[in-house]
Enzyme design. Sequence first.
Site, PDB file in Angstrom:
ATOM      1  N   GLY A   1      27.336  62.002  63.743  1.00 38.83           N
ATOM      2  CA  GLY A   1      28.068  60.877  64.314  1.00 38.83           C
ATOM      3  C   GLY A   1      29.472  60.787  63.752  1.00 38.83           C
ATOM      4  O   GLY A   1      30.219  61.771  63.728  1.00 38.83           O
TER       5      GLY A   1
ATOM      6  N   GLY B   1      27.048  63.859  72.309  1.00 41.48           N
ATOM      7  CA  GLY B   1      26.350  65.022  71.759  1.00 41.48           C
ATOM      8  C   GLY B   1      26.342  66.183  72.714  1.00 41.48           C
ATOM      9  O   GLY B   1      26.490  67.350  72.297  1.00 41.48           O
ATOM     10  N   ASP B   2      26.189  65.914  74.011  1.00 43.37           N
ATOM     11  CA  ASP B   2      26.203  66.988  75.004  1.00 43.37           C
ATOM     12  C   ASP B   2      27.592  67.624  75.103  1.00 43.37           C
ATOM     13  O   ASP B   2      27.718  68.839  75.274  1.00 43.37           O
ATOM     14  CB  ASP B   2      25.784  66.455  76.370  1.00 43.37           C
ATOM     15  CG  ASP B   2      24.335  66.003  76.388  1.00 43.37           C
ATOM     16  OD1 ASP B   2      23.539  66.549  75.608  1.00 43.37           O
ATOM     17  OD2 ASP B   2      24.008  65.107  77.193  1.00 43.37           O
TER      18      ASP B   2
ATOM     19  N   GLY C   1      21.326  69.015  80.401  1.00 47.54           N
ATOM     20  CA  GLY C   1      21.752  70.345  80.826  1.00 47.54           C
ATOM     21  C   GLY C   1      23.049  70.303  81.607  1.00 47.54           C
ATOM     22  O   GLY C   1      24.003  71.039  81.318  1.00 47.54           O
TER      23      GLY C   1
END
Length: 299
Positions: free
Chosen positions: A219, A248-249, A39
Site C-alpha cells: 500500500g 493493485g491490478d 484479468g
Amino acid sequence: MITVFGSINMDLIATTERLPKPGETVAGNGFATAAGGKGANQALAARSAGRYVHMAGAVGKDAFAAEALALLDNAGTDLSLIKHVDGPTGTALILVGGDGENMIAVVPGANGQVTPADAETAIGRMNEGDILMLQLEVPAAAVEGALSAARAKGVTSILNLAPLIPDAPRLGRLADIVIANETEFERLAGQEGMDAQAREAALAHLHAETGQTLIVTLGADGVIAIRDGAISRAQGLKIEPVDTVGAGDTFCGYFAASLDDGLDFVSALRRAAVAGSLACLKAGAQPSVPLSEEVADRI
C-alpha cells in the site's frame, strides 16, 4: 508479448460517506458502472504501458459483455482469445467509502466457465520468453493448467495471488513470479501477523526454498521483493487516494509490461508502484489506469 489469462467483469460501484458495518445500511451518494475484472484490469494496464497484449477469458451473452470489453478494445488489446458463453458476464459489486477504501463482492458469471482447454489454447499461441499474467478469479484448474503449460513452453509466468482462494498457496508455488499483498503473502508463507522484519525473513526463506521471484505490495509503504537472492524495495507516490479499486491490478500490469519492455527489476518495481499510486486518483478500476506518459512524468 504479454498474454493475460483471467477474469472480465462489469463493476457496479456505489460511493458512500463511510463503509457500512455488518448488518448496517448507509446512504449512498453516487453510482457508476465501469469495466473491470482483475484479468481485464491488468491487461489494460499492460497495454496502457505500451506493450502488445492478448486478453484470454470469457464474457456472457448479455448487455454487459460489450461494455466490459470496450476499453480493452479501444486500447488495441487483442481480444481473439475471449470466448462468449451462455449466461451473464462476471460482475463485481463495489462499495467505496469517503476515505477511498473499498469492499467488493464478485459474482463469477462467465469467468466460471474458463477451462484448462482455454489455457492450452492461450499458451499455444505464445512463444518462449513471452510473459503470462494470471490471477485467481477464474477456476483454479484453469490457472493450474496455464501455469503448467507456460513452464513446459518456457513462458515466464506472473501470478497475482488474488483473490485469496483456498488453492492460492498451492498455485503460488507453480509460478515464476508471485505478486501478493500483505495478507496474501502471509497465507503463502503460512504465518499471520508479520511485522516488517518477519516479512523480510519469510521472503528470504520462501525464495531460498522455491527460487521464485516474490513481490509483496504494501500500500502506501511501497513494495518489497526478492529476486536472485537480493531484497529490493520501491516506493510509489505520496497521494490522497480517491479510490483504491484497481490500484493493485495497475501495479501488476505495469510490472509485467516493464519486464516485457526490458527494464531491470528494480526499475520495473518503481514504475509499477508509481502507476499504482496514480490509479488511486480516479474512480473505477479500468478508467483509473494511467497512460505510460503520465507515469513517466512522475518517476
